[in-house]
Design a protein around this motif. Structure first.
Motif, PDB file in Angstrom:
ATOM      1  N   ASP A   9      90.668  15.796  59.362  1.00 15.25           N
ATOM      2  CA  ASP A   9      90.942  16.399  58.056  1.00 15.25           C
ATOM      3  C   ASP A   9      89.722  17.063  57.438  1.00 15.25           C
ATOM      4  O   ASP A   9      89.759  17.503  56.297  1.00 15.25           O
ATOM      5  CB  ASP A   9      91.523  15.351  57.108  1.00 15.25           C
ATOM      6  CG  ASP A   9      90.556  14.190  56.843  1.00 15.25           C
ATOM      7  OD1 ASP A   9      89.471  14.161  57.457  1.00 15.25           O
ATOM      8  OD2 ASP A   9      90.898  13.329  56.027  1.00 15.25           O
ATOM      9  N   GLY A  10      88.628  17.150  58.175  1.00 17.75           N
ATOM     10  CA  GLY A  10      87.420  17.799  57.662  1.00 17.75           C
ATOM     11  C   GLY A  10      86.571  16.923  56.769  1.00 17.75           C
ATOM     12  O   GLY A  10      85.621  17.402  56.149  1.00 17.75           O
ATOM     13  N   ALA A  11      86.873  15.622  56.712  1.00 15.46           N
ATOM     14  CA  ALA A  11      86.135  14.723  55.816  1.00 15.46           C
ATOM     15  C   ALA A  11      84.655  14.637  56.173  1.00 15.46           C
ATOM     16  O   ALA A  11      83.816  14.544  55.276  1.00 15.46           O
ATOM     17  CB  ALA A  11      86.762  13.329  55.819  1.00 15.46           C
ATOM     18  N   LEU A  12      84.328  14.694  57.455  1.00 15.38           N
ATOM     19  CA  LEU A  12      82.922  14.577  57.845  1.00 15.38           C
ATOM     20  C   LEU A  12      82.119  15.779  57.342  1.00 15.38           C
ATOM     21  O   LEU A  12      81.041  15.614  56.769  1.00 15.38           O
ATOM     22  CB  LEU A  12      82.798  14.436  59.356  1.00 15.38           C
ATOM     23  CG  LEU A  12      81.403  14.147  59.885  1.00 15.38           C
ATOM     24  CD1 LEU A  12      80.857  12.849  59.290  1.00 15.38           C
ATOM     25  CD2 LEU A  12      81.434  14.051  61.403  1.00 15.38           C
ATOM     26  N   GLU A  13      82.641  16.962  57.515  1.00 16.00           N
ATOM     27  CA  GLU A  13      81.938  18.160  57.030  1.00 16.00           C
ATOM     28  C   GLU A  13      81.864  18.167  55.503  1.00 16.00           C
ATOM     29  O   GLU A  13      80.838  18.522  54.925  1.00 16.00           O
ATOM     30  CB  GLU A  13      82.620  19.431  57.536  1.00 16.00           C
ATOM     31  CG  GLU A  13      81.933  20.714  57.097  1.00 16.00           C
ATOM     32  CD  GLU A  13      80.485  20.839  57.560  1.00 16.00           C
ATOM     33  OE1 GLU A  13      79.743  21.624  56.928  1.00 16.00           O
ATOM     34  OE2 GLU A  13      80.066  20.172  58.522  1.00 16.00           O
ATOM     35  N   THR A  14      82.930  17.748  54.851  1.00 10.83           N
ATOM     36  CA  THR A  14      82.920  17.644  53.383  1.00 10.83           C
ATOM     37  C   THR A  14      81.859  16.655  52.939  1.00 10.83           C
ATOM     38  O   THR A  14      81.118  16.915  51.980  1.00 10.83           O
ATOM     39  CB  THR A  14      84.310  17.224  52.860  1.00 10.83           C
ATOM     40  OG1 THR A  14      85.267  18.219  53.249  1.00 10.83           O
ATOM     41  CG2 THR A  14      84.310  17.056  51.357  1.00 10.83           C
ATOM     42  N   ALA A  15      81.769  15.524  53.637  1.00 12.55           N
ATOM     43  CA  ALA A  15      80.762  14.504  53.304  1.00 12.55           C
ATOM     44  C   ALA A  15      79.354  15.066  53.453  1.00 12.55           C
ATOM     45  O   ALA A  15      78.494  14.837  52.584  1.00 12.55           O
ATOM     46  CB  ALA A  15      80.947  13.278  54.191  1.00 12.55           C
ATOM     47  N   ARG A  16      79.091  15.791  54.532  1.00 14.76           N
ATOM     48  CA  ARG A  16      77.758  16.390  54.730  1.00 14.76           C
ATOM     49  C   ARG A  16      77.420  17.364  53.608  1.00 14.76           C
ATOM     50  O   ARG A  16      76.327  17.323  53.051  1.00 14.76           O
ATOM     51  CB  ARG A  16      77.706  17.119  56.069  1.00 14.76           C
ATOM     52  CG  ARG A  16      77.574  16.226  57.242  1.00 14.76           C
ATOM     53  CD  ARG A  16      77.393  17.036  58.506  1.00 14.76           C
ATOM     54  NE  ARG A  16      77.317  16.134  59.629  1.00 14.76           N
ATOM     55  CZ  ARG A  16      78.044  16.245  60.729  1.00 14.76           C
ATOM     56  NH1 ARG A  16      78.889  17.252  60.873  1.00 14.76           N
ATOM     57  NH2 ARG A  16      77.919  15.368  61.699  1.00 14.76           N
TER      58      ARG A  16
END
Length: 147
Positions: A9-16
């Motif tokens: 869901d793109g959470a890792l990129e959002t977190a970064r």
């Protein structure tokens, strides 16, 4: 080699992106109001006491996610420079409550005010009305993340 869990869901990129943007904003606002003679951990404890009111050292440690011994050192240093006082807890005489002194409150309000003003200026200058509304609506989610 360490592998990162997948986040479809793109959470890792959002977190970064959130982490990096938050770090840059912290640096910018920190420069606007740097309290002399106070470390970052001490300043954080002062901010918590301003927001929460008197707390035990253990409660401060829990909020900051540090060991009670580490917070004890922070509180001792703040007491030595007159920023906080420790008084007996009126409901449990075995505990002490840490609270801001007038000097501590003045330092927190002065530095917080300068930082808030710097960030408000950036928001006003760099974001349009739609972006400000988006930011405002995102704050609730960010505050939930922080708790």
């Amino acid at each position: 080699m360490t592998t990162e869990p997948s986040h479809p869901d793109g959470a890792l990129e959002t977190a970064r992106r959130l982490r990096l943007a938050s770090a840059r904003i912290r640096r910018l606002t920190r420069e606007a109001g740097e309290p002399a003679g106070v470390t970052r951990s001490q300043e954080s404890a002062l901010q918590i006491l301003r927001r929460e009111g008197p707390l035990t050292t253990a409660a401060l440690a829990k909020i900051e996610h540090v060991r009670p011994q580490s917070m004890g050192e922070t509180v001792r240093a703040l007491a030595e420079i007159g920023m906080v006082v420790k008084d007996p807890d009126p409901t449990d005489g075995r505990r002490e409550l840490v609270s801001l002194t007038r000097v501590g409150r003045a330092v927190v309000e002065r530095t917080g005010g300068a930082r808030d003003a710097e960030l408000a200026d950036r928001i006003s200058r760099r974001l349009g009305a739609d972006e400000r509304a988006t930011l405002e609506s995102a704050l609730e989610a960010l505050e939930r993340l922080a708790d």
